[in-house]
Design a protein around this motif. Structure first.
Motif, mmCIF file in Angstrom:
data_model
loop_
_atom_site.group_PDB
_atom_site.id
_atom_site.type_symbol
_atom_site.label_atom_id
_atom_site.label_comp_id
_atom_site.label_asym_id
_atom_site.label_seq_id
_atom_site.Cartn_x
_atom_site.Cartn_y
_atom_site.Cartn_z
ATOM 1 N N UNK A 241 29.673 10.391 18.245
ATOM 2 C CA UNK A 241 29.873 9.623 19.207
ATOM 3 C C UNK A 241 28.868 8.610 19.688
ATOM 4 N N UNK A 242 27.456 8.408 19.605
ATOM 5 C CA UNK A 242 26.718 7.934 20.088
ATOM 6 C C UNK A 242 26.158 7.041 18.565
ATOM 7 N N UNK A 243 26.133 7.658 17.783
ATOM 8 C CA UNK A 243 26.347 7.088 16.949
ATOM 9 C C UNK A 243 27.128 5.986 16.638
ATOM 10 N N UNK B 30 20.557 2.397 10.681
ATOM 11 C CA UNK B 30 21.318 2.457 11.750
ATOM 12 C C UNK B 30 21.607 3.316 11.480
ATOM 13 N N UNK B 31 21.936 3.701 13.915
ATOM 14 C CA UNK B 31 23.559 4.546 14.181
ATOM 15 C C UNK B 31 23.904 4.711 13.841
ATOM 16 N N UNK B 32 24.850 3.210 13.190
ATOM 17 C CA UNK B 32 26.347 3.852 12.295
ATOM 18 C C UNK B 32 26.355 3.633 11.534
ATOM 19 N N UNK C 176 24.425 5.523 9.598
ATOM 20 C CA UNK C 176 24.408 7.401 9.484
ATOM 21 C C UNK C 176 25.188 7.823 10.342
ATOM 22 N N UNK C 177 26.388 7.498 11.075
ATOM 23 C CA UNK C 177 27.105 8.052 11.139
ATOM 24 C C UNK C 177 28.633 7.767 10.349
ATOM 25 N N UNK C 178 28.579 6.751 9.711
ATOM 26 C CA UNK C 178 29.180 6.628 8.540
ATOM 27 C C UNK C 178 29.272 7.091 7.389
ATOM 28 N N UNK C 179 27.766 7.826 7.456
ATOM 29 C CA UNK C 179 28.111 8.698 5.900
ATOM 30 C C UNK C 179 27.960 9.473 6.234
ATOM 31 N N UNK C 180 27.699 10.040 7.721
ATOM 32 C CA UNK C 180 28.743 11.719 7.960
ATOM 33 C C UNK C 180 29.974 12.086 8.261
ATOM 34 N N UNK C 181 30.362 10.872 8.488
ATOM 35 C CA UNK C 181 31.793 10.814 8.075
ATOM 36 C C UNK C 181 32.887 10.341 6.460
ATOM 37 N N UNK C 182 31.598 9.976 5.895
ATOM 38 C CA UNK C 182 32.233 10.872 5.056
ATOM 39 C C UNK C 182 32.267 9.044 3.937
ATOM 40 N N UNK C 183 31.569 8.630 4.372
ATOM 41 C CA UNK C 183 31.653 6.839 3.599
ATOM 42 C C UNK C 183 31.129 6.581 3.247
ATOM 43 N N UNK C 184 31.487 6.655 1.870
ATOM 44 C CA UNK C 184 30.787 5.771 0.073
ATOM 45 C C UNK C 184 29.915 4.793 0.519
ATOM 46 N N UNK C 185 28.722 4.262 -0.258
ATOM 47 C CA UNK C 185 27.782 3.370 -0.005
ATOM 48 C C UNK C 185 28.459 2.519 -0.515
ATOM 49 N N UNK C 186 29.863 2.041 -1.311
ATOM 50 C CA UNK C 186 30.206 0.725 -1.582
ATOM 51 C C UNK C 186 31.457 0.533 0.034
ATOM 52 N N UNK C 187 31.719 1.313 0.584
ATOM 53 C CA UNK C 187 33.119 1.451 1.795
ATOM 54 C C UNK C 187 31.564 1.204 2.900
#
Length: 299
Positions: A6-8, A190-192, A194-205
């Motif tokens: 949530x913070x990220x 940046x945090x956002x 890192x958050x995208x990576x944690x939610x499974x977003x790939x490099x292209x996304x």
């Protein structure tokens, strides 16, 4: 883990304020006289180029020997005069402006595409070998004089709009690659992200959805300035008989038509004035955008 996410996510640039930022941006440019003047000139030029077949009073290739070298403002049917072959200069400028704008915008679009892709790859690869390789290529490209590159390329390959677009883009993409690489390197930790990576977003996304849209403040002010530079470069190549050649028309080869006649300076001067006005207008637009989007230049 939920709190961290949530913070990220909340650290991502606020989407809710996006509408307010857009309104503030348009309010700023609406009050900026330089931007409005520059944009008005650009719009008139683009419409004139697009509507050249409708606006042009004559066929730009029609030769009428009886009116050759007619001076500007002495004939109501040929307001800007005629060249040494009796062709209407006003009609030729409209068609030449179309060619010059098409090539310049195409060159910037290709340079932007190459620069953004390589800049993102380089930024995400830093400090690996791929990043080093791309940056060394940009160093070599930026250190290579444009005119030498153009002479070599257009001597080896037939000068046509596509080959000229490619040559122009080769001189411009390294700057975009460096700007994009710097922006990616600042954002990727940046945090956002890192958050995208944690939610499974790939490099292209991540590159397209999160990093890409934050590149606009850095890239947008450069686009009109580069279009202006490419109009000058394309005109220079055509003037030197390295670019667009007859029977095709560009502002540069219209200027070249007048250089062999001492007493017909208007044939060279009029398209030169058109180029100057277009370059000034695009610089007005670019400088206004840079002032608005660069926090260091805001008053």
């Amino acid at each position: 883990m939920t709190d961290v996410r949530s913070k990220a996510v909340n650290s991502k640039p606020a989407a809710a304020s996006g509408g307010g930022k857009v309104k503030a941006f348009f309010k700023y440019i609406g009050k900026n006289k330089m931007f409005c003047i520059g944009m008005l000139i650009v719009i008139i030029a683009v419409l004139s180029a697009v509507l050249a077949p409708v606006i042009a009073p004559c066929d730009p290739q029609q030769m009428t020997p009886s009116i050759r070298l007619t001076k500007p403002f002495t004939d109501s049917e040929h307001i800007l005069g005629c060249d040494a072959m009796g062709r209407d200069i006003f009609s030729r400028i409209l068609y030449g402006l179309r060619t010059s704008l098409l090539i310049s915008i195409g060159g910037v679009a290709l340079a932007l595409a190459i620069g953004v892709v390589l800049g993102i790859i380089s930024g995400f690869s830093h400090p690996n070998f791929i990043d080093t390789l791309i940056m060394r290529i940009t160093d070599i490209q930026m250190g290579f004089p444009f005119i030498v590159l153009a002479i070599i390329a257009l001597t080896l390959f037939e000068p046509n709009p596509l080959s000229i677009i490619i040559v122009l883009s080769l001189s411009a993409w390294p700057a975009y690659a460096r700007v994009v690489r710097s922006s990616v390197m600042m954002q990727k930790d940046m945090d956002y992200i890192a958050a995208a990576r944690m939610m499974g977003a790939g490099k292209l996304r991540i590159a397209v959805k999160y990093v890409g849209k934050n590149l606009m403040p850095a890239i947008l002010p450069v686009l009109p300035l580069d279009i202006a530079a490419m109009i000058i470069n394309e005109s220079l190549l055509s003037y030197m008989q390295l670019g667009i050649k007859s029977p095709s028309i560009s502002l540069g080869n219209i200027m070249a038509d007048g250089r062999q006649y001492i007493s017909t300076d208007w044939i060279t001067a009029i398209p030169g004035i058109v180029i100057m006005i277009m370059v000034l207008a695009l610089n007005f637009v670019g400088d206004s955008l840079q002032t608005k989007l660069d926090p260091k230049l805001r008053k």
